[in-house]
Design a protein around this motif. Structure first.
Motif, PDB file in Angstrom:
ATOM      1  N   ALA A   1       4.813  -5.546  -1.914  1.00  0.00           N
ATOM      2  CA  ALA A   1       4.285  -4.238  -2.266  1.00  0.00           C
ATOM      3  C   ALA A   1       2.951  -4.023  -1.581  1.00  0.00           C
ATOM      4  O   ALA A   1       2.166  -4.945  -1.402  1.00  0.00           O
ATOM      5  CB  ALA A   1       4.114  -4.139  -3.769  1.00  0.00           C
ATOM      6  N   MET A   2       2.713  -2.781  -1.217  1.00  0.00           N
ATOM      7  CA  MET A   2       1.449  -2.453  -0.564  1.00  0.00           C
ATOM      8  C   MET A   2       0.656  -1.543  -1.483  1.00  0.00           C
ATOM      9  O   MET A   2       1.208  -0.671  -2.139  1.00  0.00           O
ATOM     10  CB  MET A   2       1.707  -1.755   0.768  1.00  0.00           C
ATOM     11  CG  MET A   2       2.389  -2.666   1.781  1.00  0.00           C
ATOM     12  SD  MET A   2       2.672  -1.885   3.337  1.00  0.00           S
ATOM     13  CE  MET A   2       1.034  -1.488   3.857  1.00  0.00           C
TER      14      MET A   2
ATOM     15  N   GLY B   1      -3.941  -3.409   7.737  1.00  0.00           N
ATOM     16  CA  GLY B   1      -4.715  -4.510   8.287  1.00  0.00           C
ATOM     17  C   GLY B   1      -5.926  -4.889   7.464  1.00  0.00           C
ATOM     18  O   GLY B   1      -6.557  -5.904   7.725  1.00  0.00           O
ATOM     19  N   GLU B   2      -6.300  -4.092   6.452  1.00  0.00           N
ATOM     20  CA  GLU B   2      -7.422  -4.484   5.605  1.00  0.00           C
ATOM     21  C   GLU B   2      -6.943  -5.516   4.583  1.00  0.00           C
ATOM     22  O   GLU B   2      -5.823  -5.436   4.088  1.00  0.00           O
ATOM     23  CB  GLU B   2      -7.975  -3.268   4.852  1.00  0.00           C
ATOM     24  CG  GLU B   2      -8.797  -2.359   5.715  1.00  0.00           C
ATOM     25  CD  GLU B   2      -9.428  -1.247   4.887  1.00  0.00           C
ATOM     26  OE1 GLU B   2      -9.692  -1.469   3.688  1.00  0.00           O
ATOM     27  OE2 GLU B   2      -9.638  -0.182   5.453  1.00  0.00           O
ATOM     28  N   PRO B   3      -7.786  -6.495   4.227  1.00  0.00           N
ATOM     29  CA  PRO B   3      -7.371  -7.508   3.242  1.00  0.00           C
ATOM     30  C   PRO B   3      -7.246  -6.886   1.840  1.00  0.00           C
ATOM     31  O   PRO B   3      -7.977  -5.968   1.486  1.00  0.00           O
ATOM     32  CB  PRO B   3      -8.486  -8.541   3.285  1.00  0.00           C
ATOM     33  CG  PRO B   3      -9.653  -7.868   3.907  1.00  0.00           C
ATOM     34  CD  PRO B   3      -9.121  -6.745   4.752  1.00  0.00           C
ATOM     35  N   MET B   4      -6.305  -7.437   1.063  1.00  0.00           N
ATOM     36  CA  MET B   4      -6.079  -6.946  -0.296  1.00  0.00           C
ATOM     37  C   MET B   4      -7.125  -7.587  -1.208  1.00  0.00           C
ATOM     38  O   MET B   4      -7.321  -8.798  -1.190  1.00  0.00           O
ATOM     39  CB  MET B   4      -4.671  -7.326  -0.750  1.00  0.00           C
ATOM     40  CG  MET B   4      -4.200  -6.566  -1.930  1.00  0.00           C
ATOM     41  SD  MET B   4      -2.424  -6.685  -2.097  1.00  0.00           S
ATOM     42  CE  MET B   4      -2.330  -7.903  -3.355  1.00  0.00           C
ATOM     43  N   MET B   5      -7.775  -6.823  -2.054  1.00  0.00           N
ATOM     44  CA  MET B   5      -8.890  -7.303  -2.859  1.00  0.00           C
ATOM     45  C   MET B   5      -8.470  -7.604  -4.299  1.00  0.00           C
ATOM     46  O   MET B   5      -9.310  -7.907  -5.128  1.00  0.00           O
ATOM     47  CB  MET B   5     -10.025  -6.271  -2.861  1.00  0.00           C
ATOM     48  CG  MET B   5     -10.535  -5.953  -1.471  1.00  0.00           C
ATOM     49  SD  MET B   5     -11.095  -7.393  -0.569  1.00  0.00           S
ATOM     50  CE  MET B   5     -12.687  -7.626  -1.295  1.00  0.00           C
ATOM     51  N   ASP B   6      -7.180  -7.539  -4.651  1.00  0.00           N
ATOM     52  CA  ASP B   6      -6.729  -7.816  -6.008  1.00  0.00           C
ATOM     53  C   ASP B   6      -6.643  -9.330  -6.243  1.00  0.00           C
ATOM     54  O   ASP B   6      -6.334 -10.094  -5.336  1.00  0.00           O
ATOM     55  CB  ASP B   6      -5.351  -7.209  -6.259  1.00  0.00           C
ATOM     56  CG  ASP B   6      -5.376  -5.697  -6.201  1.00  0.00           C
ATOM     57  OD1 ASP B   6      -6.444  -5.122  -6.463  1.00  0.00           O
ATOM     58  OD2 ASP B   6      -4.325  -5.103  -5.893  1.00  0.00           O
ATOM     59  N   VAL B   7      -6.915  -9.743  -7.489  1.00  0.00           N
ATOM     60  CA  VAL B   7      -6.848 -11.150  -7.865  1.00  0.00           C
ATOM     61  C   VAL B   7      -5.385 -11.502  -8.147  1.00  0.00           C
ATOM     62  O   VAL B   7      -4.682 -10.780  -8.854  1.00  0.00           O
ATOM     63  CB  VAL B   7      -7.715 -11.420  -9.107  1.00  0.00           C
ATOM     64  CG1 VAL B   7      -7.561 -12.858  -9.558  1.00  0.00           C
ATOM     65  CG2 VAL B   7      -9.166 -11.099  -8.827  1.00  0.00           C
TER      66      VAL B   7
END
Length: 141
Positions: A2-3, A10-16
């Protein structure tokens, strides 16, 4: 996969990532459940131990019988009584020589709570010679 909406390609995902945390929590919960002691309700009676060097009791000792009826009545040798009087009788019998036997005969339909209370009274009175009679009545249960 899922996006997240609103993020650029290309940006990093910031969710824990919570999956490892949930796994650790479940393992700790299972370990806690396993280590909890089992709760039991029992009246512990110290039964007399057989010793070979003691003299045998007299052939015809005095025998007292406690009967617990399905109606919640406690009988001492056929006479109704309450738990306070039962304790007094038990204390008197423990001072006699020889100590008389106590026969407990609860009816199969009697409430367990009353039988448990009578057993607790006998435990507190430190009854030395006690036995259950009439166990054949439980063969159908």
């Amino acid at each position: 996969m899922a996006m997240a909406a609103g993020t650029a390609e290309g940006e990093p995902m910031m969710d824990v990532n919570t999956t490892p945390l949930i796994d650790v929590m479940l393992v700790l919960l299972i370990m806690f459940i396993i280590t909890i002691p089992i709760q039991t309700h029992a009246v512990k009676l110290d039964l007399p131990q057989d010793s070979n060097d003691s003299t045998p009791p007299p052939i015809n000792p005095v025998k007292n019988k406690i009967v617990i009826t399905p109606t919640g009545q406690t009988l001492w040798n056929g006479a109704p009584l309450d738990l306070v009087t039962l304790r007094q009788y038990l204390d008197q019998t423990q001072t006699m020589s020889p100590i008389p036997e106590l026969h407990l005969q609860p009816d199969p339909q009697a409430k367990y709570a009353l039988v448990d209370e009578v057993l607790a009274v006998t435990k507190r009175a430190k009854v030395e010679k006690m036995g259950f009679v009439g166990n054949e009545a439980y063969s159908n249960f």
